[in-house]
Design an enzyme around this catalytic site. Structure first.
Site, short mmCIF file in Angstrom:
data_model
loop_
_atom_site.label_atom_id
_atom_site.label_comp_id
_atom_site.label_asym_id
_atom_site.label_seq_id
_atom_site.Cartn_x
_atom_site.Cartn_y
_atom_site.Cartn_z
N ASN A 56 0.84 -1.20 0.00
CA ASN A 56 0.00 0.00 0.00
C ASN A 56 0.88 1.25 0.00
OD1 ASN A 56 -2.37 1.43 -0.09
ND2 ASN A 56 -3.07 0.88 1.95
N HIS A 70 -9.49 3.76 7.63
CA HIS A 70 -9.94 2.46 7.14
C HIS A 70 -11.36 2.13 7.58
CE1 HIS A 70 -5.71 1.46 6.10
NE2 HIS A 70 -6.26 0.59 5.29
#
Length: 468
Positions: free
Chosen positions: A315, A351
């Site tokens: 990521n 998230h």
């Protein structure tokens, strides 16, 4: 529907199949945009086309909920239009988009399938819009002061409404990322990455297809291995009945496979961006690099031997965003640990609201700091002998380190993937919270040894060793 048929055939959620199909659509779209008439079209036309394409893809996945994306882009533009590149703009846009995302998580938390709802592209959008506000602020600040360093993504001018729509809805990053700056997007639209000789799209198709093939391989591996170690197995009674070492081995294998899902999706998405040419990142030894929008460094992820290697390879763009726009701007706190803690908390909040995210990033903080202590202890307390030069011992040491790192990485992923407290706590309890206990003991053990090694303070200007 095609997505429903495929989902039924391979036993995957329909929402996940729609997402994958949408990402693959990026390839024919990229080919279309390589046509000379479109590639050399005026930037305004490109912005409009990217906006319409992205809106269509979002509507296919999320229906009328796509309005949330448009609304946030519009409000962000209006704030920048009326308030300019001011601190107020930065703070308001950051807080507004983050709060909107959190409310979105709260309203959809009971209805998400495989984590797929309109909040998925919205979390990507939140970082993208915040970055635009900060980059515009940096660009304006650098104009006013010669002493201010110019950021590589700073915007000297406020982006227009069509530019913001095109940047946000660009098909190569609207759903799952990666992040790319407004400055890179504008360079791409203005033809800065075109072939210097022809003025047409660069020769990036081969590199694009290689990335796509790699992504497909990872997704196939994930789907195949998930049949043997599905997510619900590690929360089952059958798993509980196994021995501790067997459980740990299965957690390692399960966690390694859980990564395949994310790696596969990001590789396929990146391939479509490479095909457009926007990933061009200069040359190295005369070879063109296409890693300007890389979100996964495959070789480093697979061969890495430290948490730093893993974090820098996984990521990538999101981690770079957090470092650039959050961590480095907390220097005024005067504490790396506090800055790291705040950054990881925001990363978890970004998230979602489920407790698993917070436990996962808490473990990241603990595990990386424990690793730092281990490296210091090995350097300062383990004497180097001829035995340490033996190839077989070095090989065994590297293998052991790799296994431990992969276990701890997978151990943290338990909470990230399972999300709900009763699920991840069940797994951690079944292995006696071994990862938590080991890392915390190692971390504080390292702190203790460091305190013992510090030289005693001088008394009245005389060093203790010289007092005699």
């Amino acid at each position: 529907m095609i997505a429903a048929s495929i989902a039924s055939a391979i036993g995957a959620p329909e929402g996940a199949i729609k997402l994958i199909l949408t990402i693959f659509i990026g390839y024919p779209l990229a080919l279309i945009h390589r046509i000379p008439a479109l590639y050399q079209a005026p930037p305004v036309l490109k912005h409009i086309l990217f906006t319409l394409e992205g809106l269509t893809l979002c509507y296919y996945n999320f229906g009328v909920d796509t309005v949330h994306t448009w609304l946030n882009i519009t409000i962000t533009y209006l704030v920048l239009f009326f308030c300019g590149g001011s601190k107020f703009s930065v703070i308001f846009i950051f807080v507004f988009n983050t709060c909107y995302l959190i409310l979105g998580y709260y309203s959809t938390i009971s209805f998400q399938e495989f984590g797929i709802s309109w909040t998925m592209p919205h979390c990507v959008l939140t970082l993208r819009l915040t970055a635009v506000a900060i980059d515009y602020y940096d660009g304006k600040k650098s104009k006013e002061s010669e002493k201010t360093a110019v950021s590589d993504s700073a915007l000297p001018q406020r982006p227009g409404y069509l530019e913001m729509l095109g940047h946000s809805f660009f098909f190569g990053g609207v759903l799952v990322g990666p992040q790319f700056s407004m400055k890179r997007y504008l360079k791409f639209v203005n033809g800065d990455f075109a072939d210097k000789q022809t003025g047409l799209a660069p020769d990036s198709i081969s590199a694009s297809l290689k990335r796509m093939a790699g992504g497909m391989m990872y997704l196939i591996m994930f789907q195949a291995l998930a049949l043997y170690i599905p997510d619900d197995y590690i929360t089952s009674q059958a798993f509980d009945n196994l021995g501790l070492m067997t459980k740990c081995a299965l957690i390692l294998l399960w966690g390694k496979n859980a990564l395949h899902k994310y790696v596969g999706v990001w590789l396929i998405q990146e391939g479509s961006i490479i095909m457009t040419g926007m990933s061009y990142n200069g040359k190295e030894n005369g070879v063109k690099k296409w890693d300007g929008c890389t979100n996964i460094k495959v070789w480093q992820l697979e061969s890495g031997e430290s948490f730093s290697d893993f974090i820098q390879a996984f990521n990538v763009n999101t981690n770079q965003w957090m470092a650039k726009y959050i961590y480095k701007r907390l220097r005024f706190l005067g504490s790396k640990i506090l800055s790291q803690l705040i950054t990881l908390f925001y990363l978890a909040l970004w998230h979602g609201l489920q407790s698993g995210y917070y436990m996962c990033f808490f473990l990241e903080l603990v595990e990386t700091n424990a690793e730092t202590q281990v490296i210091w202890v090995l350097k300062n307390y383990i004497p180097k002998t001829k035995l340490t030069d033996l190839f077989i011992l070095r090989l065994l040491g590297r293998l052991l380190r790799k296994v431990l790192l992969m276990f701890l990485w997978s151990y943290a992923l338990v909470s990230f993937v399972l999300l709900d407290y009763y699920k991840w706590n069940h797994v951690y309890t079944s292995v006696y919270y071994i990862g938590h206990v080991a890392c915390i003991l190692v971390m504080f053990g390292g702190f203790f040894l460091k305190s013992l090694s510090k030289p005693k303070r001088e008394v009245n200007g005389i060093h203790p060793e010289k007092a005699d």
